[in-house]
Write an enzyme that holds these catalytic residues in place. Structure first.
Site, PDB file in Angstrom:
ATOM      1  N   THR A 170       0.809  -1.223   0.000  1.00 11.17           N
ATOM      2  CA  THR A 170       0.000   0.000   0.000  1.00 11.17           C
ATOM      3  C   THR A 170       0.840   1.269   0.000  1.00 11.17           C
ATOM      4  O   THR A 170       0.296   2.359  -0.195  1.00 11.17           O
ATOM      5  CB  THR A 170      -0.926   0.037   1.223  1.00 11.17           C
ATOM      6  OG1 THR A 170      -0.135  -0.109   2.413  1.00 11.17           O
ATOM      7  CG2 THR A 170      -1.949  -1.083   1.165  1.00 11.17           C
ATOM      8  N   LYS A 171       2.151   1.152   0.221  1.00 10.16           N
ATOM      9  CA  LYS A 171       3.028   2.320   0.156  1.00 10.16           C
ATOM     10  C   LYS A 171       3.346   2.641  -1.299  1.00 10.16           C
ATOM     11  O   LYS A 171       3.367   1.753  -2.156  1.00 10.16           O
ATOM     12  CB  LYS A 171       4.322   2.066   0.938  1.00 10.16           C
ATOM     13  CG  LYS A 171       4.107   1.736   2.408  1.00 10.16           C
ATOM     14  CD  LYS A 171       3.507   2.911   3.157  1.00 10.16           C
ATOM     15  CE  LYS A 171       3.464   2.679   4.661  1.00 10.16           C
ATOM     16  NZ  LYS A 171       2.493   1.653   5.069  1.00 10.16           N
ATOM     17  N   PHE A 172       3.640   3.902  -1.585  1.00  8.80           N
ATOM     18  CA  PHE A 172       3.868   4.277  -2.983  1.00  8.80           C
ATOM     19  C   PHE A 172       5.126   3.601  -3.536  1.00  8.80           C
ATOM     20  O   PHE A 172       5.228   3.311  -4.720  1.00  8.80           O
ATOM     21  CB  PHE A 172       3.947   5.806  -3.118  1.00  8.80           C
ATOM     22  CG  PHE A 172       5.332   6.373  -2.974  1.00  8.80           C
ATOM     23  CD1 PHE A 172       6.084   6.713  -4.089  1.00  8.80           C
ATOM     24  CD2 PHE A 172       5.897   6.554  -1.711  1.00  8.80           C
ATOM     25  CE1 PHE A 172       7.363   7.218  -3.960  1.00  8.80           C
ATOM     26  CE2 PHE A 172       7.161   7.067  -1.577  1.00  8.80           C
ATOM     27  CZ  PHE A 172       7.903   7.398  -2.704  1.00  8.80           C
TER      28      PHE A 172
END
Length: 413
Positions: A207-209
């Protein structure tokens, strides 16, 4: 790709999907949709790993990722691991933190759990309502003879007041480390975020960029600490075979995750450019709306613009943050509450420290206001404009919305 349904039919609140109208978007828009870089390059790397039949145990992709990420984050040493939580736990243990550690409650639960899991008491500190980060002015009154460290969190990638935290840590002989899960690619006073404290701990969750499917890392300038962490994340094995020289666990990153990390690093500037463009569009459309505070970034520093954060003041809007979330969800805009309700209100901490909420007034307020909107590759400018029109509509007709919500609630009861 299917085009978004126009919101032109949403002229009044009665047109909203929440009240039976058609959703603005045919498919859900998520916060934290995974970024995928060059798929061909990723598959090439995965095939290389399969051909080598070296899938774990510090393979060449892990070694390359550690070197490249250390350079990117600004630290001398990077130790890649299987996830951010294990990275936190091992860093905490390697720093020999014990007793009590001061930490904000306004963070993901893993920050607190990584301490409590090791029988270290997380002492929850209030936040600065402007920065959303741990409030240095609240720390010293929490220090006791049992306190061994401060664990700051760079919320939204906006750095803590590092200088003041370092001053407090030196004064009281405390270890200082940072949960930098949000802060890949960010800077403080021109220095990249991996330069500060004893260590900075990163999450590379999907979910992190920037992601490695699942992963994390510790970045530090302390060579001895780095070597200790390397031992601990690999069962304590030293050089050679069957040479266990320290207590440890299994925190290793595998080669497939590292291949994803290298591919993500290849495209990281593109990801940030997309985030920046989205941020600028949201800011243009949402700034100045009564009751909606738009969280901004310091343009003089490096930012990843990973989060689009609003604060909803129900005294002005006439509706609550949670009601706005429900309205947006009905339109297939899956806005999220961060970090509700605060670690101190979750178990086991709610039972361990039942009156902590009285000591965290700013945290309590913020957890009821904060809203995160979809960004990254999940959206484009047109989708952002549609999302903003929904918010503009409900704010403009806030009084009418309040009356409708109250009427429906009374009918339910």
């Amino acid at each position: 790709m299917a085009k978004s349904k126009s919101i032109s039919s949403h002229q009044n609140i009665e047109d909203l999907a929440f009240f039976g109208g058609s959703p603005t978007f045919s498919k859900p828009l998520h916060v934290g949709r995974p970024n995928i870089g060059n798929r061909e390059r990723l598959l090439e790397r995965i095939n290389d790993a399969l051909d080598r039949k070296w899938l774990s145990n510090d393979g060449p992709f892990v070694q390359e990722l550690e070197q490249r990420f250390a350079d990117y984050a600004g630290g001398k040493y990077c130790i890649a691991m299987c996830n951010g939580t294990i990275s936190l736990e091992i860093a905490i243990r390697a720093l020999d933190l014990q007793g009590e550690v001061i930490v904000p409650s306004f963070t993901f639960i893993a920050t607190a759990h990584a301490l409590q899991w090791q029988k270290i008491t997380p002492v929850f500190c209030d936040i600065d309502p402007i920065t959303h980060n741990i409030d240095p002015n609240s720390i010293e009154k929490l220090i006791t003879p049992k306190t061994t460290g401060i664990l700051g969190v760079h919320v939204w990638g906006r750095p803590c007041n590092i200088d003041l935290l370092e001053k407090i840590a030196r004064k009281h002989d405390l270890k200082l480390a940072f949960d930098a899960s949000h802060a890949v690619g960010c800077s403080h006073q021109g220095q990249t975020i991996g330069n500060f404290g004893e260590a900075s701990i990163f999450s590379f969750h999907a979910t992190k960029f920037f992601n490695t499917f699942e992963g994390g890392a510790v970045v530090t300038n302390n060579e001895q600490l780095a070597e200790k962490i390397r031992l601990m994340k690999n069962f304590g094995f030293g050089p050679g075979y069957d040479n266990v020289i320290y207590i440890g666990t299994n925190g290793k990153m595998n080669e497939i995750s590292a291949a994803m990390g290298l591919t993500s690093l290849d495209s990281i500037n593109d990801f940030i450019d997309i985030n920046r463009q989205n941020y600028q569009q949201y800011r243009q459309k949402l700034s100045g709306i009564p009751g909606i505070k738009f969280t901004t970034y310091n343009e003089n520093e490096k930012n990843n613009y990973q989060y689009i954060i609003l604060e909803v003041d129900d005294r002005e809007t006439k509706f609550t943050r949670d009601e706005l979330v429900e309205i947006l969800h009905a339109e297939n805009v899956l806005a999220r509450r961060y970090f509700f309700p605060g670690c101190h209100q979750m178990e086991p901490y709610r039972s361990y420290f039942p009156n902590t909420n009285l000591l965290l007034p700013e945290t309590e307020k913020l957890t009821r206001k904060v809203l995160s909107l979809p960004t990254g590759t999940a959206v484009d400018i047109n989708k952002i404009n549609e999302i903003c029109r929904i918010i503009q509509l409900v704010v403009k007709q806030g009084k009418k919305l309040r009356e409708r919500l109250d009427r429906e609630n009374s009918q339910k009861h």
